[in-house]
Design a protein around this motif. Sequence first.
Motif, PDB file in Angstrom:
ATOM      1  N   LEU A 191      41.418   5.064  -4.296  1.00 45.61           N
ATOM      2  CA  LEU A 191      40.917   6.437  -4.344  1.00 45.61           C
ATOM      3  C   LEU A 191      39.571   6.550  -3.628  1.00 45.61           C
ATOM      4  O   LEU A 191      38.726   5.657  -3.748  1.00 45.61           O
ATOM      5  CB  LEU A 191      40.744   6.887  -5.797  1.00 45.61           C
ATOM      6  N   PRO A 192      39.333   7.627  -2.905  1.00 47.83           N
ATOM      7  CA  PRO A 192      38.003   7.850  -2.325  1.00 47.83           C
ATOM      8  C   PRO A 192      36.961   7.964  -3.441  1.00 47.83           C
ATOM      9  O   PRO A 192      37.162   8.691  -4.407  1.00 47.83           O
ATOM     10  CB  PRO A 192      38.162   9.179  -1.578  1.00 47.83           C
ATOM     11  N   GLY A 193      35.881   7.229  -3.333  1.00 42.66           N
ATOM     12  CA  GLY A 193      34.840   7.273  -4.356  1.00 42.66           C
ATOM     13  C   GLY A 193      34.996   6.241  -5.450  1.00 42.66           C
ATOM     14  O   GLY A 193      34.162   6.167  -6.358  1.00 42.66           O
ATOM     15  N   ALA A 194      36.068   5.429  -5.376  1.00 35.06           N
ATOM     16  CA  ALA A 194      36.289   4.415  -6.414  1.00 35.06           C
ATOM     17  C   ALA A 194      35.241   3.318  -6.369  1.00 35.06           C
ATOM     18  O   ALA A 194      34.981   2.655  -7.385  1.00 35.06           O
ATOM     19  CB  ALA A 194      37.674   3.807  -6.267  1.00 35.06           C
ATOM     20  N   ALA A 195      34.610   3.124  -5.217  1.00 33.67           N
ATOM     21  CA  ALA A 195      33.623   2.044  -5.072  1.00 33.67           C
ATOM     22  C   ALA A 195      32.455   2.208  -6.030  1.00 33.67           C
ATOM     23  O   ALA A 195      31.907   1.223  -6.537  1.00 33.67           O
ATOM     24  CB  ALA A 195      33.116   1.988  -3.632  1.00 33.67           C
ATOM     25  N   VAL A 271      37.958   7.318 -12.854  1.00 32.90           N
ATOM     26  CA  VAL A 271      37.113   8.326 -13.499  1.00 32.90           C
ATOM     27  C   VAL A 271      35.925   8.675 -12.599  1.00 32.90           C
ATOM     28  O   VAL A 271      35.581   9.852 -12.411  1.00 32.90           O
ATOM     29  CB  VAL A 271      36.642   7.810 -14.872  1.00 32.90           C
ATOM     30  N   PHE A 272      35.290   7.656 -12.025  1.00 33.96           N
ATOM     31  CA  PHE A 272      34.167   7.894 -11.120  1.00 33.96           C
ATOM     32  C   PHE A 272      34.609   8.669  -9.878  1.00 33.96           C
ATOM     33  O   PHE A 272      33.873   9.512  -9.354  1.00 33.96           O
ATOM     34  CB  PHE A 272      33.523   6.563 -10.706  1.00 33.96           C
ATOM     35  N   ALA A 273      35.792   8.358  -9.382  1.00 28.81           N
ATOM     36  CA  ALA A 273      36.273   8.982  -8.144  1.00 28.81           C
ATOM     37  C   ALA A 273      36.348  10.498  -8.257  1.00 28.81           C
ATOM     38  O   ALA A 273      36.196  11.210  -7.262  1.00 28.81           O
ATOM     39  CB  ALA A 273      37.640   8.404  -7.768  1.00 28.81           C
ATOM     40  N   PHE A 274      36.562  10.995  -9.473  1.00 29.74           N
ATOM     41  CA  PHE A 274      36.679  12.446  -9.657  1.00 29.74           C
ATOM     42  C   PHE A 274      35.506  13.043 -10.424  1.00 29.74           C
ATOM     43  O   PHE A 274      35.576  14.163 -10.922  1.00 29.74           O
ATOM     44  CB  PHE A 274      38.008  12.761 -10.355  1.00 29.74           C
ATOM     45  N   LEU A 289      41.550  11.223 -18.546  1.00 27.19           N
ATOM     46  CA  LEU A 289      42.506  10.620 -17.603  1.00 27.19           C
ATOM     47  C   LEU A 289      43.606  11.579 -17.150  1.00 27.19           C
ATOM     48  O   LEU A 289      43.970  11.568 -15.971  1.00 27.19           O
ATOM     49  CB  LEU A 289      43.104   9.350 -18.203  1.00 27.19           C
ATOM     50  N   PRO A 290      44.183  12.411 -18.029  1.00 29.74           N
ATOM     51  CA  PRO A 290      45.139  13.395 -17.516  1.00 29.74           C
ATOM     52  C   PRO A 290      44.544  14.318 -16.453  1.00 29.74           C
ATOM     53  O   PRO A 290      45.248  14.725 -15.516  1.00 29.74           O
ATOM     54  CB  PRO A 290      45.541  14.175 -18.778  1.00 29.74           C
ATOM     55  N   ALA A 291      43.241  14.644 -16.571  1.00 26.44           N
ATOM     56  CA  ALA A 291      42.587  15.443 -15.526  1.00 26.44           C
ATOM     57  C   ALA A 291      42.510  14.669 -14.218  1.00 26.44           C
ATOM     58  O   ALA A 291      42.670  15.235 -13.132  1.00 26.44           O
ATOM     59  CB  ALA A 291      41.187  15.858 -15.993  1.00 26.44           C
ATOM     60  N   VAL A 292      42.256  13.364 -14.321  1.00 31.22           N
ATOM     61  CA  VAL A 292      42.247  12.513 -13.134  1.00 31.22           C
ATOM     62  C   VAL A 292      43.629  12.485 -12.487  1.00 31.22           C
ATOM     63  O   VAL A 292      43.773  12.632 -11.265  1.00 31.22           O
ATOM     64  CB  VAL A 292      41.791  11.086 -13.498  1.00 31.22           C
TER      65      VAL A 292
END
Length: 443
Positions: A191-195, A271-274, A289-292
């Motif tokens: 995911l973008p932003g997972a880092a 979670v961080f990615a979003f 998590l359902p929102a993710v």
Amino acid sequence: MSTREHWGSRFGFIMAAAGSAVGLGNIWRFPYITGENGGGAFLVIYLGIVIGFGLSLMMAEMLVGRSAQRNPVGAFRQLGGKGWPLVGFLGVLTGFVILSFYIVVAGWTLSYIGQMARGLLHSRYPAVLGSAFEGFVADPWRPLAYAAVFMVLVAWVVTGGISRGIERANRWLMPILFLLLLVLVTRALTLPGAAQGMAFYLTPDWSKVDGGTFFAAISQVFFSFSIGMGTMLTYGSYLSLRENLPRSALTVGALDCLAAFLSGLMVIPAVFAFGFSPSAGPGLTFITLPAVFAALPGGDLFGMLFFTLLAIAALTSAVSILEPLVSYVIDEHGLPRRVVVAGASVVCFLLAVPASLSFGPWSEVTVFGKTWFDLMDFLANNLMLPVGGLLTALFVGWVWGRPALTALSNEHQLHQPWAVAWLWILRVVAPVAITWILITNLS
């Protein structure tokens, strides 16, 4: 006493014991506890406690069971004599109390599999999902229906016995569990932003560490390793005396830690990615998590896979929690397994009724300021598990002592210096740490 059933293979035992350890404590609890306690720093402390005395306690329980070839009560009676069977009773009772509210949460996971499959949780807004979750758990009937279905699944597996029931189920379910974990981890890390989430999870921030961090880590080890409820003791009693116990305990502990680590790697980067908070508490699983998943392409499919993973983890653990009680009644009273499992399952479900209703119609009914669910959770995890672990450590370290050491070193399963270190961990390190837990909980 009839001939005791044994595991069909070492692999079967490893999968069953790992299934006991890898449960809701790993998949549901570990990510949010890590998020609440500073990420990487908590991970380091957790692994340190596992190595420091968690594995030693697990091996001690397995050794008691394997040596006595009896249930928790019978094992302590045979090896310790007068008074010590009460420790076995405490373990059986603790597991039964835990199972009575464990099946409520497990029932939620079954419901969420269906809701994800039908797209009923497709929202990017935690407030909307939080309202849906609160409405579901407050319903007097639906959560109980799912808890009943889950209890039937547990009873079906345990009724099959050791090799044809518990071992056979875990041989299939545990590989599936780890496969699902790897699929979901791979998706989270792409995911973008997972880092940013990976940095939080893997980089220790020691400024966030305080006494509460150590307390949370020790409590998580007890919850995850099933220490103090007679589970590993009972599974150990179905082991052959030729089994290399240290190697088996190390393998089970490694699989448990791997599952916990992968769970964090699956949840926290996503979670961080979003842009959500990793310290959202228990609601991280059923609300955040359902929102993710809703924000992901094909998110409903990944959400369904995630809650299937959670349900499998809950099932393998619940099976192991019920088995000590079943083993006790069969050993001590000679009743048929089918009858024992049916009776225990009915009583367990009846105890689950007030636990489930405490989120809805009985939410205002409290004992010592706690709802029925919170009271059972507090008694089991904050008092009964630590007391059971403390008494087991003292028994193996000081009462059984040298014979326990001989049982390992004479069979060339653990070299003498390591066996002596293991014994002193049980005599000193574990009792001190567990006593600190108890004092902290009571205060």
